[in-house]
Design a protein around this motif. Structure first.
Motif, PDB file in Angstrom:
ATOM      1  N   ARG A  94       0.837  -1.194   0.000  1.00  0.00           N
ATOM      2  CA  ARG A  94       0.000   0.000   0.000  1.00  0.00           C
ATOM      3  C   ARG A  94       0.875   1.247   0.000  1.00  0.00           C
TER       4      ARG A  94
ATOM      5  N   VAL B  39      -1.108   7.517   1.696  1.00  0.00           N
ATOM      6  CA  VAL B  39      -1.928   8.585   1.126  1.00  0.00           C
ATOM      7  C   VAL B  39      -1.453   9.951   1.606  1.00  0.00           C
TER       8      VAL B  39
ATOM      9  N   LEU C 115      -8.439   6.437   5.276  1.00  0.00           N
ATOM     10  CA  LEU C 115      -7.165   6.265   4.574  1.00  0.00           C
ATOM     11  C   LEU C 115      -7.023   4.883   3.944  1.00  0.00           C
TER      12      LEU C 115
ATOM     13  N   VAL D 261      -9.905   5.220  -0.428  1.00  0.00           N
ATOM     14  CA  VAL D 261      -8.986   5.464  -1.542  1.00  0.00           C
ATOM     15  C   VAL D 261      -9.452   4.685  -2.759  1.00  0.00           C
ATOM     16  N   ASP D 262      -9.577   5.371  -3.879  1.00  0.00           N
ATOM     17  CA  ASP D 262     -10.049   4.753  -5.111  1.00  0.00           C
ATOM     18  C   ASP D 262      -8.863   4.399  -5.994  1.00  0.00           C
ATOM     19  N   LYS D 263      -8.917   3.221  -6.596  1.00  0.00           N
ATOM     20  CA  LYS D 263      -7.826   2.772  -7.453  1.00  0.00           C
ATOM     21  C   LYS D 263      -7.979   3.244  -8.896  1.00  0.00           C
TER      22      LYS D 263
ATOM     23  N   VAL E  68      -7.231  12.479   0.711  1.00  0.00           N
ATOM     24  CA  VAL E  68      -7.479  11.355  -0.188  1.00  0.00           C
ATOM     25  C   VAL E  68      -7.751  11.873  -1.606  1.00  0.00           C
TER      26      VAL E  68
ATOM     27  N   GLU F 149      -4.555  13.043  -3.332  1.00  0.00           N
ATOM     28  CA  GLU F 149      -3.792  11.926  -3.885  1.00  0.00           C
ATOM     29  C   GLU F 149      -4.466  11.383  -5.145  1.00  0.00           C
ATOM     30  N   PHE F 150      -5.800  11.310  -5.121  1.00  0.00           N
ATOM     31  CA  PHE F 150      -6.553  10.861  -6.276  1.00  0.00           C
ATOM     32  C   PHE F 150      -6.308  11.784  -7.475  1.00  0.00           C
TER      33      PHE F 150
END
Length: 431
Positions: free
Chosen positions: A59, A62, A110, A114-116, A420, A423-424
């Protein structure tokens, strides 16, 4: 399919179940404190199990390292402050119960918000909610539940079933019969919640280009705004007004003059309790305003004599020694009616410095989203969070609604969700 692949698929499904639990948790936070606490605990326990099963998967963090350090430092300062409390046992219990939930929710966001995905459409299909990025799904669940909270508050106003004795000075406001609380503890907490709701919707509305979305979001603002009016929470009226003005100056200057005009007309046509509440902001005739000035004065003395703080949840134990206004030891004052002074009184100047630095980092990321978001909803969320932050600061001058655990959970929910989304957005930029 190999055993490792089958295990990965199974654990991925388990991870999805935890995410659904997280959505349910977010939905119930504004409804009932004990239920939300139970949901945080259940979701956290489930999340720990799934995280343990997936412990061998890599992982990427984030949060930036500096923000991680500030979060841990704030947590450690809160724990260290317990030794300064006049009742260390009770303060420790409250710290574990309240801060434990905050920390658990932060961890869940966290790990499971979080979306991939590495792509996001600017215009989102209302009929394909399941394809939305996870952060946006979380925001939509929160705002969807806010509709129920707002409508329930409006119903309370027209049915008149809410007691007002605890929150109204009948001598100063004889015409004020009802202040709604909806599902929250008191009108001021509900008002702070609605300022948060209206801010987020305003941000999303400002970047929306789809007519249907504009209608839905605009209706949400009107309903929440009407409920906020019926709270008769003067501090939150001012907080929303300042937040809207700053929002227009920064992001929508064409709406500035119409907004000022609407505000002037609204005050001109206001009648009865609304107008009386507005003009009372500038006086100290009612006990509510006078008491707040007394609390602030007492808190300044507390800070002066206890620069290292009186400990988490320790304000109520030290306050009777500085109660110069009521001079009644039987009156329990759980917090100072000022956000930043309350943090300083309990955690000390160093605690305030760490909190403000951490919050500044989050606000900075929100500003980056508002300007450089690769999707309109990211820009809108960043704008909404900036407006909400202004509302929190202004409203926090005369009250500390985020002392309430439900509001505290929402504060950390959206603060971490900004990180989040940042980061996305970075992944979208790289893609």
């Amino acid at each position: 399919m190999s055993l490792m692949t089958a295990a990965a698929v199974k654990y991925a499904n388990l991870e999805k179940y935890v995410y659904w639990l997280l959505l349910a948790t977010i939905a119930v936070i504004p409804l009932q404190q004990e239920v939300s606490s139970a949901m945080v605990a259940v979701t956290g326990f489930s999340g720990f199990i799934v995280a343990f099963l997936r412990r061998h998967e890599k992982r990427k963090p984030v949060l930036p390292r500096f923000v991680q350090i500030l979060l841990w430092l704030l947590l450690l300062l809160g724990y260290w402050s317990l030794h300064n409390s006049a009742d260390e046992v009770l303060s420790t219990y409250n710290f574990i119960y309240v801060v434990g939930q905050y920390a658990l929710l932060v961890w869940l966001i966290l790990h499971y918000a979080v979306d991939k995905k590495t792509s996001a459409a600017s215009d989102l299909d209302l009929h394909k909610w399941h394809e939305w990025p996870r952060p946006l799904q979380i925001i939509s669940v929160f705002l969807g539940m806010s509709l129920f909270v707002s409508v329930y508050g409006i119903v309370q106003h027209f049915t008149g079933v809410v007691p007002t004795e605890a929150w109204v000075d009948n001598d100063a406001f004889p015409e004020l019969k009802t202040r709604v609380i909806s599902t929250l503890v008191n009108p001021n907490i509900l008002g702070g919640y609605l300022v948060l709701v209206i801010s987020l919707i305003t941000g999303l509305l400002s970047t929306s280009k789809e007519k249907m979305w504009q209608l839905v979001l605009g209706s949400g603002i009107l309903i929440a705004g009407l409920c906020l009016l019926y709270t008769y929470s003067r501090g939150n009226w001012v907080a929303l007004a300042v937040g809207l003005l700053l929002f227009c100056v920064c992001f929508c200057r064409r709406a500035l003059l119409p907004l000022i005009g609407i505000g002037i007309l609204g005050m001109w046509f206001a009648r009865g309790a609304v107008w009386h509440r507005i003009i009372s902001i500038f006086g100290t005739e009612d006990t509510s305003v006078a008491l707040r000035f007394a609390y602030l004065e007492s808190t300044l003395f507390i800070i002066k004599e206890h620069p290292w703080g009186v400990g988490w949840y320790g304000y109520q134990f030290i306050y009777p020694e500085y109660d110069f206004y009521l001079n009644n030891p039987d009156v329990i004052m759980y917090h100072c009616h000022n956000l930043l002074l309350n943090i300083t009184a309990e955690l000390g100047w160093h605690g305030l410095a760490v909190f403000l630095l951490l919050w500044f980092c989050i606000i900075w990321k929100a500003a980056e989203l508002a300007r450089f978001g690769k999707s309109r909803w990211l820009q809108g969320f960043g704008r909404g969070y900036l407006m909400a932050s202004a509302g929190i600061l202004v409203g926090g001058l005369t009250d500390h609604v985020y002392f309430n655990m439900q509001m505290g959970l929402l504060f950390w929910l959206f603060a971490i969700l900004i990180m989040v989304c940042s980061e996305f957005n970075r992944k979208l930029t790289k893609a």
